[in-house]
Design a protein around this motif. Sequence first.
Motif, PDB file in Angstrom:
ATOM      1  N   THR A  53       0.834  -1.204   0.000  1.00 55.27           N
ATOM      2  CA  THR A  53       0.000   0.000   0.000  1.00 55.27           C
ATOM      3  C   THR A  53       0.869   1.254   0.000  1.00 55.27           C
ATOM      4  OG1 THR A  53      -1.766  -1.158   1.203  1.00 55.27           O
ATOM      5  CG2 THR A  53      -1.840   1.241   1.205  1.00 55.27           C
ATOM      6  N   GLN A  54       1.911   1.235   0.798  1.00 51.87           N
ATOM      7  CA  GLN A  54       2.799   2.395   0.894  1.00 51.87           C
ATOM      8  C   GLN A  54       3.540   2.655  -0.415  1.00 51.87           C
ATOM      9  OE1 GLN A  54       5.225   1.319   4.275  1.00 51.87           O
ATOM     10  NE2 GLN A  54       3.870   2.336   5.742  1.00 51.87           N
ATOM     11  N   LEU A  79      -5.509  -0.161  -0.488  1.00 51.68           N
ATOM     12  CA  LEU A  79      -5.957   0.178  -1.833  1.00 51.68           C
ATOM     13  C   LEU A  79      -4.879   1.052  -2.465  1.00 51.68           C
ATOM     14  CD1 LEU A  79      -8.526  -0.277  -3.598  1.00 51.68           C
ATOM     15  CD2 LEU A  79      -9.319   1.959  -2.828  1.00 51.68           C
ATOM     16  N   SER A  80      -4.465   0.710  -3.675  1.00 46.02           N
ATOM     17  CA  SER A  80      -3.407   1.476  -4.338  1.00 46.02           C
ATOM     18  C   SER A  80      -3.878   2.888  -4.649  1.00 46.02           C
ATOM     19  CB  SER A  80      -2.980   0.777  -5.635  1.00 46.02           C
ATOM     20  OG  SER A  80      -4.057   0.733  -6.561  1.00 46.02           O
ATOM     21  N   GLY A  81      -2.904   3.764  -4.861  1.00 40.10           N
ATOM     22  CA  GLY A  81      -3.224   5.159  -5.105  1.00 40.10           C
ATOM     23  C   GLY A  81      -4.076   5.390  -6.336  1.00 40.10           C
ATOM     24  N   ASN A  82      -3.961   4.502  -7.333  1.00 36.87           N
ATOM     25  CA  ASN A  82      -4.774   4.654  -8.542  1.00 36.87           C
ATOM     26  C   ASN A  82      -6.112   3.920  -8.462  1.00 36.87           C
ATOM     27  OD1 ASN A  82      -4.085   1.971  -8.836  1.00 36.87           O
ATOM     28  ND2 ASN A  82      -2.833   2.265 -10.664  1.00 36.87           N
ATOM     29  N   ALA A  86      -6.155  -3.898  -4.930  1.00 34.27           N
ATOM     30  CA  ALA A  86      -6.402  -4.090  -3.502  1.00 34.27           C
ATOM     31  C   ALA A  86      -5.352  -5.042  -2.950  1.00 34.27           C
ATOM     32  CB  ALA A  86      -7.793  -4.664  -3.270  1.00 34.27           C
ATOM     33  N   PHE A  87      -4.824  -4.709  -1.778  1.00 36.69           N
ATOM     34  CA  PHE A  87      -3.834  -5.545  -1.099  1.00 36.69           C
ATOM     35  C   PHE A  87      -4.470  -6.074   0.175  1.00 36.69           C
ATOM     36  CE2 PHE A  87      -1.473  -2.074  -3.254  1.00 36.69           C
ATOM     37  CZ  PHE A  87      -0.873  -2.838  -4.250  1.00 36.69           C
ATOM     38  N   ILE A  88      -4.782  -7.363   0.186  1.00 35.05           N
ATOM     39  CA  ILE A  88      -5.543  -7.958   1.279  1.00 35.05           C
ATOM     40  C   ILE A  88      -4.708  -9.036   1.972  1.00 35.05           C
ATOM     41  CG2 ILE A  88      -7.611  -9.299   1.868  1.00 35.05           C
ATOM     42  CD1 ILE A  88      -9.005  -8.049  -0.548  1.00 35.05           C
TER      43      ILE A  88
END
Length: 380
Positions: A53-54, A79-82, A86-88
């Motif tokens: 995410t970072q 959630l990515s900047g764009n 999704a990172f779960i």
Amino acid sequence: MNILVAPDKFRGSLEAEEVCDAVTDGVKRAYPDAKVTAIPLADGGEGTSKILTQVTDGWEVPVTVMDPLNRQINAIYGLSGNHEVAFIEMAAASGLRLLKQGERNPLRTSTFGTGQLIVDALDRGVKKIVLGIGGSATTDGGIGMAEALGYSFKDNDGNMLFPDGQALGKINTIDIRNVDQRLGSVSIIVACDVTNPLFGPDGAAVVYGPQKGADPEMVMTLDAGLANLAQVATRTFGRDVSLVPGAGAAGGLGAGCMWFLNAVLKEGINIVMEQCNIASLVADADLVITGEGKVDEQTLAGKVVKGLAGLCKSHNVPLAVVCGTLQITPEEAQAAGMTYAVSVLNRPMDLNAAQCEAFKLVSDATFQLMRLFFFSRGAV
């Protein structure tokens, strides 16, 4: 001189970002003019979502979901900047850390909450999901997750089953009529760092069931249940994934993701390194420094250190490893592609002392290795 600092966390002592800070401190004390690029890494387990995410300039999304025992909790995913990825982490909703010792019972736990996180990501219109499946409290083959996404599981009499571990052996049919159609338009990558099959002597229940609270009788029940799920799912989806390496990860969630989500399993460290563009950073480095709490046989099987070792070898860049506990021989370290490996412990000490002094120990060990590295190149 370009130094790439790319460590995993030291579990119980320092997060990966803190290890970056400690190593950078040691580098700068030894060689103030060095250019340091610090990238925290993870191998697909806990902490992976936060790191990804970072690096994508994203943010955390809070969601109310069910925990492994069907109780409401607050969980987060990235959630990515764009807004596209999704990172779960399944551990956020279905992890062992969410249960007290006396609550651990893989016959009763479910991955339903993990499915709820996926539904929330679909609601936000993502195009890709990266799902880390380490740290699970479950052995349900992913049927809990699947039910949250519209699948249903029925016994011989057509009765709906509650999707937990004890339901596995009773499944006769899988109803796919109400499955969330958005799954067909989303790419799902599963971060997996184990190679176990779904069932059998090396399977999910036998190998990992006991640490989740399963006694020998439970292990036998769960193993038979996973074998039954494999039979029914193979009939339903037309393919048997039970022997695919990683099918037994997270109590069979690896297989469940392949069947129910049409997901692809990849080594977690490779996913993280790809997202962080580590290959190009390694190519530009004069030295790479990494580390983790313990370097042992598991490290050689697919952790952060191994992933970096392969890249460093291909670019002919030396790799230094700092760790809390070093449990491999010099020959094993060399064979794995490590140029230098050292424990940060500088005297006999108990675990509590080591954890309290972790930052200074890492910094001091890095200082020493840097002095050695630059001396060998005539720079100091």
